[in-house]
Structures are given as structure tokens and as C-alpha cells.
Write an enzyme that holds these catalytic residues in place. Structure first.
Site, PDB file in Angstrom:
ATOM      1  N   HIS A 240      -6.990  -6.009   2.222  1.00  0.00           N
ATOM      2  CA  HIS A 240      -5.864  -5.412   2.950  1.00  0.00           C
ATOM      3  C   HIS A 240      -5.247  -6.492   3.840  1.00  0.00           C
ATOM      4  CE1 HIS A 240      -6.894  -1.000   2.452  1.00  0.00           C
ATOM      5  NE2 HIS A 240      -8.073  -1.523   2.214  1.00  0.00           N
TER       6      HIS A 240
ATOM      7  N   HIS B 186     -10.339  -5.418  -3.139  1.00  0.00           N
ATOM      8  CA  HIS B 186      -8.990  -5.670  -2.623  1.00  0.00           C
ATOM      9  C   HIS B 186      -9.059  -6.130  -1.183  1.00  0.00           C
ATOM     10  CE1 HIS B 186     -10.019  -1.393  -2.295  1.00  0.00           C
ATOM     11  NE2 HIS B 186      -9.391  -1.396  -1.134  1.00  0.00           N
TER      12      HIS B 186
ATOM     13  N   VAL C 236     -11.108   2.777  -3.448  1.00  0.00           N
ATOM     14  CA  VAL C 236     -10.755   2.295  -4.786  1.00  0.00           C
ATOM     15  C   VAL C 236     -11.732   1.168  -5.128  1.00  0.00           C
ATOM     16  CG1 VAL C 236      -8.982   1.255  -6.249  1.00  0.00           C
ATOM     17  CG2 VAL C 236      -8.313   2.873  -4.450  1.00  0.00           C
TER      18      VAL C 236
ATOM     19  N   ASP D 146       0.844  -1.192   0.000  1.00  0.00           N
ATOM     20  CA  ASP D 146       0.000   0.000   0.000  1.00  0.00           C
ATOM     21  C   ASP D 146       0.888   1.253   0.000  1.00  0.00           C
ATOM     22  OD1 ASP D 146      -3.221   0.477   1.015  1.00  0.00           O
ATOM     23  OD2 ASP D 146      -1.836   2.178   1.121  1.00  0.00           O
TER      24      ASP D 146
HETATM   25  P1  5GP Z   1      -9.761   1.213   0.466  1.00  0.00           P
HETATM   26  O1  5GP Z   1      -9.820   2.539   1.204  1.00  0.00           O
HETATM   27  O2  5GP Z   1     -10.458   1.322  -0.866  1.00  0.00           O
HETATM   28  O3  5GP Z   1     -10.184   0.030   1.267  1.00  0.00           O
HETATM   29  O4  5GP Z   1      -8.227   0.962   0.168  1.00  0.00           O
HETATM   30  C1  5GP Z   1      -7.557   1.546  -0.888  1.00  0.00           C
HETATM   31  C2  5GP Z   1      -6.085   1.507  -0.553  1.00  0.00           C
HETATM   32  O5  5GP Z   1      -5.363   1.754  -1.745  1.00  0.00           O
HETATM   33  C3  5GP Z   1      -5.651   2.581   0.454  1.00  0.00           C
HETATM   34  O6  5GP Z   1      -5.073   1.951   1.587  1.00  0.00           O
HETATM   35  C4  5GP Z   1      -4.663   3.434  -0.317  1.00  0.00           C
HETATM   36  O7  5GP Z   1      -3.580   3.868   0.460  1.00  0.00           O
HETATM   37  C5  5GP Z   1      -4.216   2.490  -1.431  1.00  0.00           C
HETATM   38  N1  5GP Z   1      -3.820   3.157  -2.649  1.00  0.00           N
HETATM   39  C6  5GP Z   1      -4.487   4.159  -3.299  1.00  0.00           C
HETATM   40  N2  5GP Z   1      -3.809   4.533  -4.394  1.00  0.00           N
HETATM   41  C7  5GP Z   1      -2.701   3.745  -4.452  1.00  0.00           C
HETATM   42  C8  5GP Z   1      -1.618   3.685  -5.359  1.00  0.00           C
HETATM   43  O8  5GP Z   1      -1.525   4.415  -6.343  1.00  0.00           O
HETATM   44  N3  5GP Z   1      -0.660   2.748  -5.100  1.00  0.00           N
HETATM   45  C9  5GP Z   1      -0.729   1.913  -4.019  1.00  0.00           C
HETATM   46  N4  5GP Z   1       0.262   1.032  -3.867  1.00  0.00           N
HETATM   47  N5  5GP Z   1      -1.741   1.961  -3.136  1.00  0.00           N
HETATM   48  C10 5GP Z   1      -2.715   2.869  -3.352  1.00  0.00           C
END
Ligand code: 5GP
Length: 113
Positions: free
Chosen positions: A101, A99, A95, A31
Site C-alpha cells: 500500500h 501488495h 487479498v 485502491d
Molecule cells: P489488504 O487489506 O489485503 O492489505 O488490502 C487489499 C486492498 O485491496 C484494500 O485496500 C482494498 O480496498 C483493495 N481492493 C480490493 N478489491 C479491489 C478491487 O477490485 N480493485 C481495487 N482497485 N482495489 C481493491
């Protein structure tokens, strides 16, 4: 479309990621804003928007994502770890490409915020 997210662009090799595991079904990478010493995202190559949009036909794939998370945890030297799937904006999903985590390397509180 889940294909058009930043994760879709990573899968297509259009932008780089810090990859820790890859196979024909999924990709795992660090991440960009880690919330713990180990914070890896495991994503399916198939563009599912969220757990909400998963169907019975995705059962094997969903199981595979969890097994890969456990495999990466071992690879990272973790005995204890947390796996999280945020579904929808109110639950923290930012996003819209499913996914998992994988978070570990420090003590974690429960319940989460
Ligand atoms: P969500 O909030 O959707 O559960 O998790 C999305 C995750 O994607 C977040 O922890 C955020 O830091 C990570 N993330 C967003 N953009 C990018 C990126 O461009 N590269 C990487 N490696 N992680 C990303």
C-alpha cells in the site's frame, strides 16, 4: 493460489484497474476504497501470496516493489508517504496476493490501528 485473487484477474486483464505504473515485474493501481487522497497498491506480477511466502530469490523483486512505490509517490507529488504490507488476516490482509500500500496526501497517525 495467489493467481486466483482479484489482483491476479487484474494482472491477466480480465477486470479493469486504474493503473498508475506498470513494468515487466509489477503493476501499480489505485485502491478501490482509498484511505487517503493517494492510495495506490503495488503488486508483483509473480503470484506471491504474502510476505510470509517470500524467499531469498524474491529479494530483488521485493526491493523493486518499494522503489516503484517511491517512484509513484513522486509521480503523485508526495514528499511524505506511508508504505504498508499487511501479512495474514489478523494483520488486515484481505487479498492474498502480496501488495504494497502506498498511502499519502494527508497527515497519518502512528501507531496504526
Ligand atoms: P489488504 O487489506 O489485503 O492489505 O488490502 C487489499 C486492498 O485491496 C484494500 O485496500 C482494498 O480496498 C483493495 N481492493 C480490493 N478489491 C479491489 C478491487 O477490485 N480493485 C481495487 N482497485 N482495489 C481493491
Amino acid at each position: 493460489m495467489a493467481n486466483d485473487t482479484i489482483f491476479g484477474r487484474m494482472l491477466r486483464g480480465e477486470i479493469p484497474c486504474d493503473e498508475v505504473y506498470s513494468d515487466q515485474h509489477c503493476l501499480a493501481f489505485r485502491d478501490i476504497q482509498p484511505q487517503a487522497p493517494v492510495h495506490v497498491l503495488v503488486i508483483p506480477r509473480k503470484p506471491l501470496e504474502s510476505l510470509r511466502s517470500a524467499e531469498e530469490e524474491n529479494a530483488e523483486l521485493l526491493g523493486h516493489l518499494l522503489l516503484v512505490a517511491a517512484r509513484v509517490a513522486k509521480q503523485e507529488g508526495l514528499d511524505d508517504f506511508r508504505t504498508v504490507i499487511n501479512t495474514g488476516a489478523e494483520a488486515g490482509q484481505t487479498v492474498f496476493h502480496l501488495h504494497v500500500h502506498l498511502i499519502g496526501g494527508r497527515p497519518q497517525a502512528w501507531p496504526p490501528g
